[in-house]
Design a protein around this motif. Sequence first.
Motif, PDB file in Angstrom:
ATOM      1  N   UNK A  60      88.493  11.985  40.362  1.00 21.28           N
ATOM      2  CA  UNK A  60      88.372  10.626  39.847  1.00 21.28           C
ATOM      3  C   UNK A  60      88.398   9.642  41.002  1.00 21.28           C
ATOM      4  N   UNK A  61      87.334   8.878  41.139  1.00 18.90           N
ATOM      5  CA  UNK A  61      87.204   8.011  42.304  1.00 18.90           C
ATOM      6  C   UNK A  61      87.624   6.577  42.009  1.00 18.90           C
ATOM      7  N   UNK A  62      88.791   6.413  41.393  1.00 17.10           N
ATOM      8  CA  UNK A  62      89.315   5.072  41.161  1.00 17.10           C
ATOM      9  C   UNK A  62      90.286   4.715  42.275  1.00 17.10           C
ATOM     10  N   UNK A 289      82.521  10.644  29.201  1.00 16.55           N
ATOM     11  CA  UNK A 289      81.257  10.250  29.841  1.00 16.55           C
ATOM     12  C   UNK A 289      80.057  11.027  29.304  1.00 16.55           C
ATOM     13  N   UNK A 290      80.290  12.291  28.913  1.00 14.49           N
ATOM     14  CA  UNK A 290      79.188  13.071  28.357  1.00 14.49           C
ATOM     15  C   UNK A 290      78.720  12.488  27.029  1.00 14.49           C
ATOM     16  N   UNK A 291      79.661  12.086  26.186  1.00 15.53           N
ATOM     17  CA  UNK A 291      79.300  11.452  24.918  1.00 15.53           C
ATOM     18  C   UNK A 291      78.657  10.091  25.153  1.00 15.53           C
ATOM     19  N   UNK A 292      79.135   9.372  26.188  1.00  7.16           N
ATOM     20  CA  UNK A 292      78.551   8.067  26.511  1.00  7.16           C
ATOM     21  C   UNK A 292      77.088   8.220  26.911  1.00  7.16           C
ATOM     22  N   UNK A 293      76.778   9.264  27.674  1.00 12.86           N
ATOM     23  CA  UNK A 293      75.386   9.490  28.058  1.00 12.86           C
ATOM     24  C   UNK A 293      74.555   9.894  26.844  1.00 12.86           C
ATOM     25  N   UNK A 344      75.495   1.189  38.624  1.00 10.22           N
ATOM     26  CA  UNK A 344      76.426   0.309  39.330  1.00 10.22           C
ATOM     27  C   UNK A 344      76.096  -1.152  39.067  1.00 10.22           C
ATOM     28  N   UNK A 345      74.792  -1.494  39.044  1.00 12.40           N
ATOM     29  CA  UNK A 345      74.431  -2.889  38.822  1.00 12.40           C
ATOM     30  C   UNK A 345      74.724  -3.315  37.383  1.00 12.40           C
ATOM     31  N   UNK A 346      74.489  -2.419  36.433  1.00 13.07           N
ATOM     32  CA  UNK A 346      74.782  -2.751  35.044  1.00 13.07           C
ATOM     33  C   UNK A 346      76.265  -2.941  34.795  1.00 13.07           C
ATOM     34  N   UNK A 347      77.087  -2.029  35.356  1.00 13.11           N
ATOM     35  CA  UNK A 347      78.538  -2.135  35.179  1.00 13.11           C
ATOM     36  C   UNK A 347      79.088  -3.365  35.893  1.00 13.11           C
ATOM     37  N   UNK A 348      78.579  -3.652  37.102  1.00 10.38           N
ATOM     38  CA  UNK A 348      79.023  -4.855  37.818  1.00 10.38           C
ATOM     39  C   UNK A 348      78.660  -6.112  37.039  1.00 10.38           C
ATOM     40  N   UNK A 510      84.523  -6.472  42.687  1.00 11.95           N
ATOM     41  CA  UNK A 510      84.044  -5.757  41.508  1.00 11.95           C
ATOM     42  C   UNK A 510      83.121  -4.609  41.899  1.00 11.95           C
ATOM     43  N   UNK A 511      82.230  -4.843  42.877  1.00 12.79           N
ATOM     44  CA  UNK A 511      81.213  -3.852  43.233  1.00 12.79           C
ATOM     45  C   UNK A 511      81.755  -2.479  43.576  1.00 12.79           C
ATOM     46  N   UNK A 512      82.690  -2.360  44.535  1.00 12.95           N
ATOM     47  CA  UNK A 512      83.223  -1.026  44.851  1.00 12.95           C
ATOM     48  C   UNK A 512      83.905  -0.358  43.661  1.00 12.95           C
ATOM     49  N   UNK A 513      84.604  -1.145  42.843  1.00 16.42           N
ATOM     50  CA  UNK A 513      85.310  -0.563  41.695  1.00 16.42           C
ATOM     51  C   UNK A 513      84.330  -0.038  40.656  1.00 16.42           C
ATOM     52  N   UNK A 514      83.281  -0.798  40.349  1.00 13.77           N
ATOM     53  CA  UNK A 514      82.320  -0.336  39.352  1.00 13.77           C
ATOM     54  C   UNK A 514      81.455   0.808  39.897  1.00 13.77           C
ATOM     55  N   UNK A 515      81.184   0.791  41.201  1.00 14.85           N
ATOM     56  CA  UNK A 515      80.467   1.925  41.797  1.00 14.85           C
ATOM     57  C   UNK A 515      81.281   3.203  41.671  1.00 14.85           C
ATOM     58  N   UNK A 516      82.593   3.105  41.930  1.00 18.39           N
ATOM     59  CA  UNK A 516      83.471   4.259  41.756  1.00 18.39           C
ATOM     60  C   UNK A 516      83.526   4.685  40.299  1.00 18.39           C
ATOM     61  N   UNK A 517      83.507   3.723  39.393  1.00 19.26           N
ATOM     62  CA  UNK A 517      83.514   4.015  37.955  1.00 19.26           C
ATOM     63  C   UNK A 517      82.271   4.802  37.552  1.00 19.26           C
ATOM     64  N   UNK A 518      81.118   4.372  38.037  1.00 20.24           N
ATOM     65  CA  UNK A 518      79.869   5.067  37.723  1.00 20.24           C
ATOM     66  C   UNK A 518      79.857   6.463  38.346  1.00 20.24           C
ATOM     67  N   UNK A 519      80.302   6.567  39.593  1.00 24.85           N
ATOM     68  CA  UNK A 519      80.346   7.878  40.258  1.00 24.85           C
ATOM     69  C   UNK A 519      81.255   8.835  39.498  1.00 24.85           C
ATOM     70  N   UNK A 520      82.391   8.339  39.047  1.00 25.55           N
ATOM     71  CA  UNK A 520      83.306   9.185  38.291  1.00 25.55           C
ATOM     72  C   UNK A 520      82.646   9.678  37.009  1.00 25.55           C
TER      73      UNK A 520
END
Length: 526
Positions: A60-62, A289-293, A344-348, A510-520
């Motif tokens: 988990x990359x938070x 995340x699998x259900x989200x996709x 990342x752009x959508x989450x940001x 926000x950017x690094x946090x949401x990028x980590x969120x997407x990567x996770x």
Amino acid sequence: MLLTLLLLIPLLAAGLVLLAPAHWARWVALGGAALHLGATALAWWVERAASPFRLLTPGAAFDWSVVYRAPWFSLNLGPLGRLTVEYWLGLDGISAPLLLLTGVVGLIGVAAAWRLTDRPRGFFSLYLLLLTAVSGCFAAVDMVLFYVFFEVMLLPMYFLIGIWGGKRRELASVKFFLYTLLGSLLILLVMVALFPVTHSYGLPALTDFAHHSAGQWLSPVAGHPTAARLLAFALLLTGFAIKLPVVPLHTWLPDAHVEAPTPISVVLAGLLLKVGAYGLLRFTWPLFPDAARELAPVVGGLGAVSILYGALCALAQTDLKKLVAYSSVSHMGFVLLGLATLTAEGASGAVFQLVSHGLISPLLFLLVGVLYERTGSRQIAHYRGLATPMPRFAAMAVIGFFAALGLPGFSGFIAEILVLLGTWHAALTPGAASLPLWQAIVPLAGLLVGAGYCLWTVQRLLFGAYWTQPALNAPAPLPDLTTRERWLLGSLSALTLTLGIFPALLLDGIGPATTAWVEFCQTALR
């Protein structure tokens, strides 16, 4: 201890308000809200300046910069295992700006209620309790702790609408309570189902099972969602979407806004809606995340429909408060659409929209409150040519409605363009979420309709020969903004302009946090 102090300041202030003489209640509340804002600003600065460290599991990359953790209680549940709940608070690039927003809007709300004379001690004590609960939601790392604060929000808001609201306040408060309670129960069902799998409600334990197939009924299977996981995701999505709100679960919001007093509309739109979105960000997507996709087209469709439907409903309104309420439904649709993209752009953009809307919607509700205080009417047809006697009001109204339509130079533009970029990316590029192309086109129509109702409202209210409905018995001409109103409206206008011109003030965190969120989320899909 900084995070605990954030919760204690408004809570202790609420107690002091009850002990203070009635004519001192607003001063005590103002001092408590000001100290709370100072503490949230300090926490945001510490989060930005500190070197983050990884709190969660290796998968988990938070990154969290401010953490306080202590045991709360533990129960032996026999064959189910031992339940351990912790008083666990933390801040990252997602929660820190929302906590700072809580401090700003909390202070604005106290100042907006400055002229309240009806039972001020009860009002301000409940208001500060609400502020404590919202702060707790944004800081909680343990899901049980989050749920406790989420439930605590219900009671003060129920009484604030039901006692100090308009003519239909009882119906509006009961409707708000029942809708939100239904959402809470759906979330609780998933929490109960999670315990046999995780044996803990700390975010690390909850997200760990998203990366591993443990062979249990709610665990993922080779990155593919089971029927149970799809159902659990749908329950969490519905529970938090009621709070957001999302079409068709939005019908409580216009009633609550219309009947709530202006300061409570400010907090409801500026803060409480954000808690629903935060629950989706912090728990729903990372857990499933699998259900989200799998359900991304459905979630994105709900977001796109909310954008257009909310804008169309706003265009049809004759009551200013209902217009602003439906505009909130439209703007929150961008948040859900941004999360559905899994980019990342959508989450940001979604997180930036939470902060942006948290400034713009209070500005609009305060503008409505200015007219209502002077005339007792919110009907658009009762006013014309207000720019002549009220030039300062007209200037603030132009800023507020132009910010709401997403004009470049305002914070709303930054948020919406990031979400649209993420949507087009998800629609045209194979990735974690494949959205149909129509979900990238419908929001553009929503923006067009949004520009229509904003410009049409400004035209009807401000321009032409000055006139007000004679039956209002309003002072002629209407007095312009007072010093207090200028400070309130000017502060919010300045903030939305600042974030529109210098978005890096928030995006750098926000950017690094949401990028980590997407990567996770995407790592959990492999």
